[in-house]
Design an enzyme around this catalytic site. Structure first.
Site, PDB file in Angstrom:
ATOM      1  N   ARG A 177      -0.161  14.553  12.859  1.00 52.39           N
ATOM      2  CA  ARG A 177       0.622  14.179  11.691  1.00 52.39           C
ATOM      3  C   ARG A 177       0.947  15.430  10.865  1.00 52.39           C
ATOM      4  NH1 ARG A 177      -1.828   8.655   9.292  1.00 52.39           N
ATOM      5  NH2 ARG A 177       0.231   8.519   8.383  1.00 52.39           N
ATOM      6  N   ASP A 203       3.270   0.203  12.296  1.00 50.05           N
ATOM      7  CA  ASP A 203       2.071  -0.340  11.638  1.00 50.05           C
ATOM      8  C   ASP A 203       1.772  -1.778  12.068  1.00 50.05           C
ATOM      9  OD1 ASP A 203       1.891   2.050  10.344  1.00 50.05           O
ATOM     10  OD2 ASP A 203       2.687   1.326   8.441  1.00 50.05           O
ATOM     11  N   LYS A 250       0.831  -1.213   0.000  1.00 48.08           N
ATOM     12  CA  LYS A 250       0.000   0.000   0.000  1.00 48.08           C
ATOM     13  C   LYS A 250       0.868   1.266   0.000  1.00 48.08           C
ATOM     14  CE  LYS A 250      -1.781   1.880   4.002  1.00 48.08           C
ATOM     15  NZ  LYS A 250      -1.573   3.317   4.137  1.00 48.08           N
ATOM     16  N   ASN A 251       1.808   1.318   0.933  1.00 50.52           N
ATOM     17  CA  ASN A 251       2.529   2.577   1.102  1.00 50.52           C
ATOM     18  C   ASN A 251       3.515   2.858  -0.025  1.00 50.52           C
ATOM     19  OD1 ASN A 251       1.014   3.099   3.323  1.00 50.52           O
ATOM     20  ND2 ASN A 251       2.548   2.452   4.816  1.00 50.52           N
ATOM     21  N   CYS A 297      -5.404   8.047   8.567  1.00 50.75           N
ATOM     22  CA  CYS A 297      -5.839   7.463   9.824  1.00 50.75           C
ATOM     23  C   CYS A 297      -5.610   8.407  10.999  1.00 50.75           C
ATOM     24  CB  CYS A 297      -5.080   6.162  10.061  1.00 50.75           C
ATOM     25  SG  CYS A 297      -5.739   4.816   9.095  1.00 50.75           S
ATOM     26  N   ARG A 332      -9.175   0.257   3.388  1.00 47.15           N
ATOM     27  CA  ARG A 332      -8.220   1.270   2.917  1.00 47.15           C
ATOM     28  C   ARG A 332      -6.878   0.625   2.582  1.00 47.15           C
ATOM     29  NH1 ARG A 332      -6.306   5.465   6.493  1.00 47.15           N
ATOM     30  NH2 ARG A 332      -4.868   5.501   4.759  1.00 47.15           N
TER      31      ARG A 332
HETATM   32  N1  EPU Z   1       6.354  14.125  11.620  1.00 49.35           N
HETATM   33  C1  EPU Z   1       6.478  15.448  11.917  1.00 49.35           C
HETATM   34  N2  EPU Z   1       6.596  16.346  10.889  1.00 49.35           N
HETATM   35  C2  EPU Z   1       6.591  15.958   9.591  1.00 49.35           C
HETATM   36  C3  EPU Z   1       6.444  14.602   9.292  1.00 49.35           C
HETATM   37  C4  EPU Z   1       6.329  13.697  10.334  1.00 49.35           C
HETATM   38  O1  EPU Z   1       6.477  15.848  13.083  1.00 49.35           O
HETATM   39  O2  EPU Z   1       6.709  16.827   8.701  1.00 49.35           O
HETATM   40  C5  EPU Z   1       6.251  13.127  12.710  1.00 49.35           C
HETATM   41  C6  EPU Z   1       4.890  12.457  12.773  1.00 49.35           C
HETATM   42  O3  EPU Z   1       3.987  13.219  13.536  1.00 49.35           O
HETATM   43  C7  EPU Z   1       5.228  11.128  13.372  1.00 49.35           C
HETATM   44  C8  EPU Z   1       6.629  10.821  12.849  1.00 49.35           C
HETATM   45  O4  EPU Z   1       7.159  12.070  12.431  1.00 49.35           O
HETATM   46  O5  EPU Z   1       5.280  11.246  14.764  1.00 49.35           O
HETATM   47  C9  EPU Z   1       6.706   9.829  11.718  1.00 49.35           C
HETATM   48  O6  EPU Z   1       5.817  10.199  10.673  1.00 49.35           O
HETATM   49  P1  EPU Z   1       6.066   9.798   9.151  1.00 49.35           P
HETATM   50  O7  EPU Z   1       6.159  11.056   8.365  1.00 49.35           O
HETATM   51  O8  EPU Z   1       7.199   8.846   9.055  1.00 49.35           O
HETATM   52  O9  EPU Z   1       4.742   9.031   8.801  1.00 49.35           O
HETATM   53  P2  EPU Z   1       3.840   9.192   7.511  1.00 49.35           P
HETATM   54  O10 EPU Z   1       4.683   9.424   6.317  1.00 49.35           O
HETATM   55  O11 EPU Z   1       2.752  10.143   7.799  1.00 49.35           O
HETATM   56  C10 EPU Z   1       3.945   6.679   6.850  1.00 49.35           C
HETATM   57  C11 EPU Z   1       2.939   5.594   6.557  1.00 49.35           C
HETATM   58  C12 EPU Z   1       2.253   5.180   7.838  1.00 49.35           C
HETATM   59  C13 EPU Z   1       3.316   4.693   8.822  1.00 49.35           C
HETATM   60  C14 EPU Z   1       4.387   5.775   9.038  1.00 49.35           C
HETATM   61  C15 EPU Z   1       5.540   5.335   9.908  1.00 49.35           C
HETATM   62  C16 EPU Z   1       2.257   6.074   4.300  1.00 49.35           C
HETATM   63  C17 EPU Z   1       1.225   6.554   3.367  1.00 49.35           C
HETATM   64  N3  EPU Z   1       1.975   6.096   5.598  1.00 49.35           N
HETATM   65  O12 EPU Z   1       3.195   7.768   7.413  1.00 49.35           O
HETATM   66  O13 EPU Z   1       1.389   4.112   7.508  1.00 49.35           O
HETATM   67  O14 EPU Z   1       2.722   4.401  10.057  1.00 49.35           O
HETATM   68  O15 EPU Z   1       4.922   6.182   7.761  1.00 49.35           O
HETATM   69  O16 EPU Z   1       6.149   4.218   9.364  1.00 49.35           O
HETATM   70  O17 EPU Z   1       3.326   5.652   3.876  1.00 49.35           O
HETATM   71  C18 EPU Z   1      -0.442   2.699   7.777  1.00 49.35           C
HETATM   72  O18 EPU Z   1      -0.074   2.128   6.744  1.00 49.35           O
HETATM   73  O19 EPU Z   1      -1.344   2.242   8.538  1.00 49.35           O
HETATM   74  C19 EPU Z   1       0.191   3.948   8.145  1.00 49.35           C
HETATM   75  C20 EPU Z   1      -0.325   4.780   9.035  1.00 49.35           C
END
Ligand code: EPU
Length: 422
Positions: free
Chosen positions: A125, A309, A24-25, A120, A401
């Site tokens: 985020r 995850d 998915k990601n 989610c 999703r």
């Molecule tokens: N964060 C910040 N500022 C930013 C970006 C992130 O403070 O600009 C913080 C977030 O609040 C969080 C941490 O950094 O505490 C990590 O966030 P990250 O950006 O790595 O997560 P994401 O890109 O929003 C992706 C996956 C998530 C998965 C996370 C961590 C996708 C579409 N989503 O989210 O997947 O949990 O990385 O591995 O790739 C899921 O598949 O169920 C899912 C939520």
């Protein structure tokens, strides 16, 4: 008509072989990157899930021509007709990865208007690191009334230091940098498998990305990107892990094929510590389990640490382990809501801020429970497989999703899962 629920009659041992779907990601990242190509792109091994459907709607809104065959998992994207640079709020609310269209549209069209993303509800985020990265490449980025407005006459490669490891931030900056002049270096980059997959896809289009999979990624932008051959996304690491946990939870014997075992090391190590048996082949993992599981302690971390995850499905398994387990969630602040639901099923849990203490009970019992996000839904499915009686899971749309035909796959292994609106 009543709301759809998923019903699971627990206590069935899972046995057999199951094939994992595409990730998915990685899918949502690669699909957003397809708009960078001047030639049509063919993307293979895509999962038939709601996030991919939202990606299709997004591409079509932008003016791209898309043909999507969900059965074959193949999508063709012709982005030569793109005529818009905005993403509607309705689509952003349904998918976190909508934010990738900021980087992709900036690179492709020099501007983007994208509402702050949804996805989610697992904690704050923000996307401040994404925005900081794009500013380092010379973009002007402002957020007004919840919409990110980004524009750049010309993007120029630069150094981007991420304050924390962010998967989405790394992806977004890679997308923006793909056509920037010169070299962009991302320090403290995320190392997740889908970062490497996106780098491979960009490279297959003529970009020069080096270092993906380490914490320093260098991207040399190129003027024109063009897909030349079909690109197949990697298998889903989290679906693989969910199936591994389901196998252990039912004291089953399941072989998950089409996966990449090296992506699963953190989970494999914990399952072994709990007393399950895990055997790895080149592209398959067999999980077997007999007898009680031992309680364990784990902390979620960035890759290659234990993935957040899989924290939720894994903590479901721990509800019946012998002894007291401790789970520390380091990535998102509200990712324990599934445990409150599992308390309705007899789980014994205490939560102290980012730590959950789970005291194993011999048996969970069925209850009506509510999925609060995608992986919470997967955790409740695991709990339902273990419980005595028939569990009812509400909010099944969260599961759809991110999991392709989860109940069909589990039923093919011997589970008893069906949906009803009665
Ligand atoms: N964060 C910040 N500022 C930013 C970006 C992130 O403070 O600009 C913080 C977030 O609040 C969080 C941490 O950094 O505490 C990590 O966030 P990250 O950006 O790595 O997560 P994401 O890109 O929003 C992706 C996956 C998530 C998965 C996370 C961590 C996708 C579409 N989503 O989210 O997947 O949990 O990385 O591995 O790739 C899921 O598949 O169920 C899912 C939520």
């Amino acid at each position: 008509m009543a709301e759809e629920r998923m019903l699971i009659t627990g206590g069935q041992r899972l046995e057999g072989t199951v094939r994992v779907s595409g990730g998915k990601n990685t899918a949502v990242a690669v699909i957003s990157a397809s708009i960078l190509s001047r030639t049509p792109c063919v993307i293979e091994n895509l999962p038939n899930i709601e996030d991919v459907n939202v990606s299709v709607e997004t591409l079509e809104h932008l003016g791209a021509k898309v043909s999507w065959d969900p059965k074959a998992g193949v999508m063709e994207v012709d982005a030569s007709t793109i005529c818009r640079t905005d993403v509607p709020l309705e689509l952003c609310r349904r998918m976190r990865a909508s934010s990738y269209y900021i980087g992709a549209l900036l690179a492709r069209c020099g501007q983007a208007q994208v509402p702050l993303p949804g996805g989610c509800d697992i904690g704050r985020r923000p996307i401040d690191q994404h925005i900081k990265g794009m500013r380092s490449l010379g973009a002007v980025v402002e957020t007004q009334r919840g919409v990110v407005n980004a524009r750049a006459d010309k993007l120029v490669g630069g150094d981007v230091f991420m304050d924390m490891v962010t998967v989405g931030g790394t992806i977004n900056v890679m997308l923006a940098a793909s056509q920037a002049e010169g070299i962009t270096t991302i320090y403290n980059a995320a190392k997740e498998p889908h970062i490497v997959d996106l780098a491979n896809f960009l490279n297959s289009m003529g970009c020069r990305v080096k270092g993906a999979g380490t914490d320093v990624i260098r991207i040399r932008g190129v003027n024109t990107l063009a897909c030349r051959r079909p690109y197949a996304v990697i298998p889903d690491q989290i679906e693989t892990g969910t199936l591994m946990i389901a196998a252990a939870a039912t004291h089953g014997d399941v072989t998950i094929c089409g996966c990449i075992p090296t992506h699963m090391e953190a989970l494999t190590a914990k399952l072994l510590e709990m007393g399950a048996r895990v055997d790895e082949r080149d592209d398959a993992i067999r999980v077997r389990s007999i007898g009680a599981h031992r309680a364990v302690t784990f902390k979620t971390q960035v890759y290659p640490g234990f993935p957040t995850d899989l924290q939720q499905p894994m903590s479901a398994l721990l509800c019946t382990a012998t002894g007291t387990s401790t789970v520390v969630e380091n990535i998102f602040e509200s990712r324990f809501r599934h445990l409150a639901e599992m308390e309705r099923m007899g789980a014994r849990v205490r939560i102290y801020e980012q730590t959950a203490v789970i005291e194993g009970v011999p048996q969970l019992h069925a209850a009506a429970v509510e999925a609060t996000d995608l992986r919470a839904g997967a955790a409740l499915v695991i709990a339902g497989l273990m419980a005595q009686g028939t569990t009812e899971i509400y909010n099944t749309h969260f599961i759809d999703r991110g999991y392709e035909h989860l109940e069909d796959k589990l039923n093919s292994l011997g589970a008893k899962i069906w949906r009803t609106r009665e």
